[in-house]
Write a protein that holds these residues in place. Structure first.
Motif, PDB file in Angstrom:
ATOM      1  N   SER A  94       1.028  -1.393   0.025  1.00 43.92           N
ATOM      2  CA  SER A  94      -0.008   0.010   0.104  1.00 43.92           C
ATOM      3  C   SER A  94       0.855   1.239   0.021  1.00 43.92           C
ATOM      4  CB  SER A  94      -1.017   0.082   1.378  1.00 43.92           C
ATOM      5  OG  SER A  94      -0.075   0.046   2.503  1.00 43.92           O
ATOM      6  N   ARG A  95       2.111   1.252   0.620  1.00 46.74           N
ATOM      7  CA  ARG A  95       2.728   2.495   0.703  1.00 46.74           C
ATOM      8  C   ARG A  95       3.429   2.461  -0.906  1.00 46.74           C
ATOM      9  NH1 ARG A  95       0.153   2.195   4.196  1.00 46.74           N
ATOM     10  NH2 ARG A  95       0.437   3.016   6.430  1.00 46.74           N
ATOM     11  N   LEU A  96       3.774   1.293  -1.420  1.00 50.85           N
ATOM     12  CA  LEU A  96       4.265   1.520  -2.645  1.00 50.85           C
ATOM     13  C   LEU A  96       3.241   2.205  -3.624  1.00 50.85           C
ATOM     14  CD1 LEU A  96       6.122  -1.852  -3.026  1.00 50.85           C
ATOM     15  CD2 LEU A  96       7.207   0.300  -3.005  1.00 50.85           C
ATOM     16  N   GLU A  97       1.925   1.652  -3.582  1.00 49.99           N
ATOM     17  CA  GLU A  97       0.874   2.319  -4.332  1.00 49.99           C
ATOM     18  C   GLU A  97       0.854   3.553  -4.192  1.00 49.99           C
ATOM     19  OE1 GLU A  97      -3.899   1.343  -5.228  1.00 49.99           O
ATOM     20  OE2 GLU A  97      -2.529   0.097  -4.003  1.00 49.99           O
ATOM     21  N   ARG A  98       0.686   4.198  -2.708  1.00 44.65           N
ATOM     22  CA  ARG A  98       0.710   5.535  -2.613  1.00 44.65           C
ATOM     23  C   ARG A  98       1.726   6.356  -3.068  1.00 44.65           C
ATOM     24  NH1 ARG A  98      -0.987   6.135   3.856  1.00 44.65           N
ATOM     25  NH2 ARG A  98      -2.742   4.764   3.720  1.00 44.65           N
ATOM     26  N   ALA A  99       2.994   5.872  -3.051  1.00 48.65           N
ATOM     27  CA  ALA A  99       4.197   6.515  -3.504  1.00 48.65           C
ATOM     28  C   ALA A  99       4.271   6.658  -5.232  1.00 48.65           C
ATOM     29  CB  ALA A  99       5.267   5.745  -3.053  1.00 48.65           C
ATOM     30  N   GLN A 100       3.342   5.525  -5.783  1.00 50.06           N
ATOM     31  CA  GLN A 100       3.333   5.703  -7.264  1.00 50.06           C
ATOM     32  C   GLN A 100       2.381   6.749  -7.469  1.00 50.06           C
ATOM     33  OE1 GLN A 100       2.395   1.785  -8.893  1.00 50.06           O
ATOM     34  NE2 GLN A 100       1.694   2.773 -10.961  1.00 50.06           N
ATOM     35  N   ILE A 101       1.188   6.782  -6.757  1.00 49.50           N
ATOM     36  CA  ILE A 101       0.013   8.051  -6.965  1.00 49.50           C
ATOM     37  C   ILE A 101       0.890   8.969  -6.977  1.00 49.50           C
ATOM     38  CG2 ILE A 101      -2.185   8.726  -6.337  1.00 49.50           C
ATOM     39  CD1 ILE A 101      -2.905   5.793  -5.779  1.00 49.50           C
ATOM     40  N   ALA A 102       1.690   9.572  -5.630  1.00 45.73           N
ATOM     41  CA  ALA A 102       2.245  10.633  -5.575  1.00 45.73           C
ATOM     42  C   ALA A 102       3.268  10.897  -6.730  1.00 45.73           C
ATOM     43  CB  ALA A 102       3.009  10.799  -4.281  1.00 45.73           C
ATOM     44  N   SER A 103       4.097  10.117  -7.372  1.00 45.02           N
ATOM     45  CA  SER A 103       4.981  10.170  -8.275  1.00 45.02           C
ATOM     46  C   SER A 103       4.217  10.688  -9.538  1.00 45.02           C
ATOM     47  CB  SER A 103       5.799   9.128  -8.542  1.00 45.02           C
ATOM     48  OG  SER A 103       5.036   7.833  -8.967  1.00 45.02           O
ATOM     49  N   LEU A 104       2.998   9.926 -10.081  1.00 42.42           N
ATOM     50  CA  LEU A 104       2.239  10.307 -11.139  1.00 42.42           C
ATOM     51  C   LEU A 104       1.759  11.736 -11.200  1.00 42.42           C
ATOM     52  CD1 LEU A 104       0.480   7.014 -11.580  1.00 42.42           C
ATOM     53  CD2 LEU A 104       2.340   7.813 -12.953  1.00 42.42           C
ATOM     54  N   VAL A 138      12.187  -0.508   0.077  1.00 44.07           N
ATOM     55  CA  VAL A 138      11.237  -1.037  -0.289  1.00 44.07           C
ATOM     56  C   VAL A 138      11.251  -1.219  -1.933  1.00 44.07           C
ATOM     57  CG1 VAL A 138       8.841  -2.207  -0.098  1.00 44.07           C
ATOM     58  CG2 VAL A 138       9.955  -1.156   1.822  1.00 44.07           C
ATOM     59  N   ILE A 139      11.192  -2.411  -2.264  1.00 46.90           N
ATOM     60  CA  ILE A 139      11.138  -2.441  -4.011  1.00 46.90           C
ATOM     61  C   ILE A 139      10.048  -3.253  -4.285  1.00 46.90           C
ATOM     62  CG2 ILE A 139      12.542  -2.937  -6.063  1.00 46.90           C
ATOM     63  CD1 ILE A 139      14.980  -2.966  -4.542  1.00 46.90           C
ATOM     64  N   GLY A 140       9.277  -2.671  -5.240  1.00 50.60           N
ATOM     65  CA  GLY A 140       8.285  -3.626  -5.815  1.00 50.60           C
ATOM     66  C   GLY A 140       8.056  -3.205  -7.354  1.00 50.60           C
ATOM     67  N   ASN A 141       6.714  -3.820  -7.653  1.00 48.14           N
ATOM     68  CA  ASN A 141       6.180  -3.587  -9.126  1.00 48.14           C
ATOM     69  C   ASN A 141       5.335  -2.732  -9.059  1.00 48.14           C
ATOM     70  OD1 ASN A 141       7.754  -5.759 -10.463  1.00 48.14           O
ATOM     71  ND2 ASN A 141       6.465  -7.186  -9.554  1.00 48.14           N
ATOM     72  N   PRO A 142       5.257  -1.540 -10.059  1.00 52.37           N
ATOM     73  CA  PRO A 142       4.175  -0.561 -10.041  1.00 52.37           C
ATOM     74  C   PRO A 142       3.026  -1.160 -10.400  1.00 52.37           C
ATOM     75  CG  PRO A 142       6.386   0.129 -11.252  1.00 52.37           C
ATOM     76  CD  PRO A 142       6.275  -1.270 -11.122  1.00 52.37           C
ATOM     77  N   VAL A 143       1.963  -0.452  -9.875  1.00 54.13           N
ATOM     78  CA  VAL A 143       0.427  -0.871 -10.093  1.00 54.13           C
ATOM     79  C   VAL A 143       0.234  -0.711 -11.560  1.00 54.13           C
ATOM     80  CG1 VAL A 143      -1.667  -0.413  -9.602  1.00 54.13           C
ATOM     81  CG2 VAL A 143      -0.023  -0.371  -7.733  1.00 54.13           C
ATOM     82  N   ARG A 144      -0.675  -1.696 -12.003  1.00 50.64           N
ATOM     83  CA  ARG A 144      -1.032  -1.670 -13.528  1.00 50.64           C
ATOM     84  C   ARG A 144       0.261  -1.401 -14.740  1.00 50.64           C
ATOM     85  NH1 ARG A 144      -6.270  -1.390 -13.719  1.00 50.64           N
ATOM     86  NH2 ARG A 144      -7.508  -0.678 -11.807  1.00 50.64           N
ATOM     87  N   GLU A 145       1.315  -1.790 -14.160  1.00 48.43           N
ATOM     88  CA  GLU A 145       2.504  -1.792 -15.355  1.00 48.43           C
ATOM     89  C   GLU A 145       2.745  -0.224 -15.503  1.00 48.43           C
ATOM     90  OE1 GLU A 145       1.618  -3.990 -18.516  1.00 48.43           O
ATOM     91  OE2 GLU A 145       1.624  -6.186 -17.567  1.00 48.43           O
ATOM     92  N   ALA A 146       2.841   0.383 -14.665  1.00 49.70           N
ATOM     93  CA  ALA A 146       3.013   2.059 -14.747  1.00 49.70           C
ATOM     94  C   ALA A 146       4.731   2.266 -14.643  1.00 49.70           C
ATOM     95  CB  ALA A 146       2.456   2.944 -13.811  1.00 49.70           C
ATOM     96  N   GLY A 147       5.349   1.316 -15.216  1.00 45.63           N
ATOM     97  CA  GLY A 147       6.800   1.413 -14.845  1.00 45.63           C
ATOM     98  C   GLY A 147       7.447  -0.087 -14.768  1.00 45.63           C
ATOM     99  N   LEU A 148       8.657   0.034 -14.692  1.00 48.18           N
ATOM    100  CA  LEU A 148       9.518  -1.259 -14.617  1.00 48.18           C
ATOM    101  C   LEU A 148       9.652  -1.722 -12.792  1.00 48.18           C
ATOM    102  CD1 LEU A 148      12.423  -1.020 -17.307  1.00 48.18           C
ATOM    103  CD2 LEU A 148      10.412  -2.118 -17.314  1.00 48.18           C
ATOM    104  N   LEU A 149       9.684  -0.531 -12.177  1.00 49.64           N
ATOM    105  CA  LEU A 149       9.806  -0.863 -10.516  1.00 49.64           C
ATOM    106  C   LEU A 149       9.473   0.290 -10.095  1.00 49.64           C
ATOM    107  CD1 LEU A 149      12.699   0.089  -9.208  1.00 49.64           C
ATOM    108  CD2 LEU A 149      13.641  -1.921 -10.325  1.00 49.64           C
ATOM    109  N   ILE A 150       9.378   0.105  -8.622  1.00 54.92           N
ATOM    110  CA  ILE A 150       9.109   1.399  -7.879  1.00 54.92           C
ATOM    111  C   ILE A 150      10.028   1.001  -6.459  1.00 54.92           C
ATOM    112  CG2 ILE A 150       6.883   0.735  -7.033  1.00 54.92           C
ATOM    113  CD1 ILE A 150       6.284   3.639  -6.681  1.00 54.92           C
TER     114      ILE A 150
END
Length: 467
Positions: A39-49, A126-138
């Motif tokens: 969930s922290r990775l997903e929040r971070a991805q939203i903020a980066s987008l 923490v390293i993970g895959n972006p949601v909905r393939e919005a990149g190679l990794l986050i």
């Protein structure tokens, strides 16, 4: 309570349920940690987008985005290019890195337990895959203290729920055990206590009612045992009453026979050859009857007199028995045979040995007479270095099934119709008094054979009162 079956079952139920809940808790807390990090990775991805959509974002808004995501830095790799999208000062260096991409279950459980029991605040990557393939990794960096507090809160709620479930389950199992096991067992115990208070009362014998198969089998076995014991006690009481009655009759009969013994003196003075020949046998018969009455009085006191051992010519004893039984044959076609060496001497009580052989020969005669067929009764004897063996055989119809099943049981092992079975019982007891055995060697349509085995014991010369 703790010493009772239900109490111990309750404790074991709580322990086993809690153990099952612990086994569920460990992977659950690992799963919670993984979901928390994702969930922290997903929040971070939203903020980066949001930042990628507008490059002119203010520093205050960037800080707010990071604060809402609860991270320090966000790195997004897109098109093979690694970009630091959001960043803020970190309070301490990065302590560890966790890659959630295809992480094995064991690694997730291990990291979760390490995090849960480590109270030191740390910064982790923490390293993970972006949601909905919005990149190679986050990739994000974050503080562990909020994660640990969330894990503790989740764990406490899981443990509380586990305690409620285990308690509820334990109570249900406790009630079930009391209803299906403890209560029936207590009922069996009450029946046993009631029966023990008065075992001769047949109404106290348990009636099997349990629905559980094992308990019902136990009740049936107990009912069978109690039935047999009650019957044995009643039989014992009847034997005691019979013993008292027989003792009284034997007392009076002994006095009568003693008087009759006095009259035999005149009979012996008769000049009639037949009377002279039969008078000694009459005297012997009356003497044995007197001794039998005296023995019966002792038997009524539950003690058979010990045998008075002496050297006995077996042929004389058997001859007296056969002569006595010939008089009882009447018109029946029954023959008697004696195969006893005239020099055979046994170590025994002559009166008791006479009673044993007499009972066996009499039973054989009665069985042949009831069959209505001709027959033969034979008494033979052999000896070896250790024992004397006396066999009483007949060509009668054989023993009935009931007699074989209760051969030496009083009032149940009667070999003839209307017989009480006391003769065999007394004979066995007398033989045992000599240290020997009385056994049924064979029985069937061709006849019956009983064997009396008397041990030779010590040398004849050592017997102190030899005749």
């Amino acid at each position: 309570m703790l010493n009772s079956l239900s109490g111990r079952f309750l404790i074991l139920t709580v322990i086993f349920v809690m153990l099952a809940e612990v086994l569920i808790f460990v992977p659950s807390i690992a799963r919670f940690r993984e979901d928390y990090l994702l969930s922290r990775l997903e929040r971070a991805q939203i903020a980066s987008l949001a930042l990628l959509a507008d490059d002119m974002i203010s520093p205050d808004l960037e800080e707010e985005l990071l604060r809402n995501a609860e991270v320090f830095n966000v790195v997004l790799r897109r098109d093979e290019a690694r970009q630091l999208i959001l960043s803020s000062p970190m309070p301490r260096p990065i302590d560890a890195t966790f890659d959630l991409r295809d992480a094995p279950a064991f690694a997730l459980i291990r990291d979760a337990m390490s995090e849960l029991f480590n109270p030191e605040p740390r910064v982790i990557r923490v390293i993970g895959n972006p949601v909905r393939e919005a990149g190679l990794l986050i990739e994000i960096t974050m503080e562990t203290q909020p994660l640990r507090m969330a894990m503790i809160d989740y764990g406490l709620r899981i443990l509380l729920l586990s305690a409620v479930i285990s308690s509820f389950t334990a109570v249900l199992l406790f009630m079930a055990v009391r209803a299906f096991l403890v209560k029936p067992i207590k009922g069996v115990v009450r029946h046993m206590q009631s029966y023990a208070a008065n075992p001769e009362d047949a109404r106290r014998i348990i009636m099997p009612t349990a629905s559980v198969r094992e308990l019902r089998e136990a009740e049936e076995a107990l009912a069978s045992l109690q039935t047999q014991m009650t019957g044995a006690l009643k039989q014992k009481e009847r034997l005691a009453q019979l013993g008292g009655a027989v003792a009284k009759v034997s007392h009076d009969l002994r006095n009568m026979l003693t008087s009759a013994q006095l009259f035999t003196d005149r009979i012996e003075m008769s000049e009639d050859p037949s009377v002279k020949r039969l008078a000694p046998k009459l005297v012997n018969s009356i003497t044995r009857a007197v001794h039998l009455c005296e023995s019966t009085l002792a038997f009524g006191k539950a003690e058979e007199p010990a045998p008075r051992l002496s050297r006995v010519f077996l042929a004389d004893v058997v001859s007296d028995v056969i002569d006595s039984e010939r008089l009882s044959v009447g018109e029946h076609d029954i023959s008697f045979a004696e195969d006893i060496p005239s020099t055979l001497i046994v170590r025994a009580d002559s009166e008791q040995l006479y009673r044993v052989i007499f009972n066996l020969v009499r039973n054989a005669r009665q069985a042949i007479m009831q069959s209505g067929e001709p027959g033969e009764i034979s008494v033979s004897a052999t000896e070896d270095e250790t024992q004397w063996i006396i066999r009483v055989s007949d060509t009668g119809p054989g023993l009935p099934t009931k007699a074989r099943a209760h051969l030496f049981t009083p009032f149940q092992g009667g070999a003839t119709k209307g017989g009480s079975g006391l003769g065999l019982t007394i004979s066995q007891e007398l033989v045992r008094g000599h240290g020997g055995t009385l056994t049924l060697e064979q029985t069937g349509p061709d006849g019956t054979v009983f064997a009396i085995c008397l041990p030779r014991g010590s040398a004849v010369e050592d017997i102190p009162h030899l005749a």
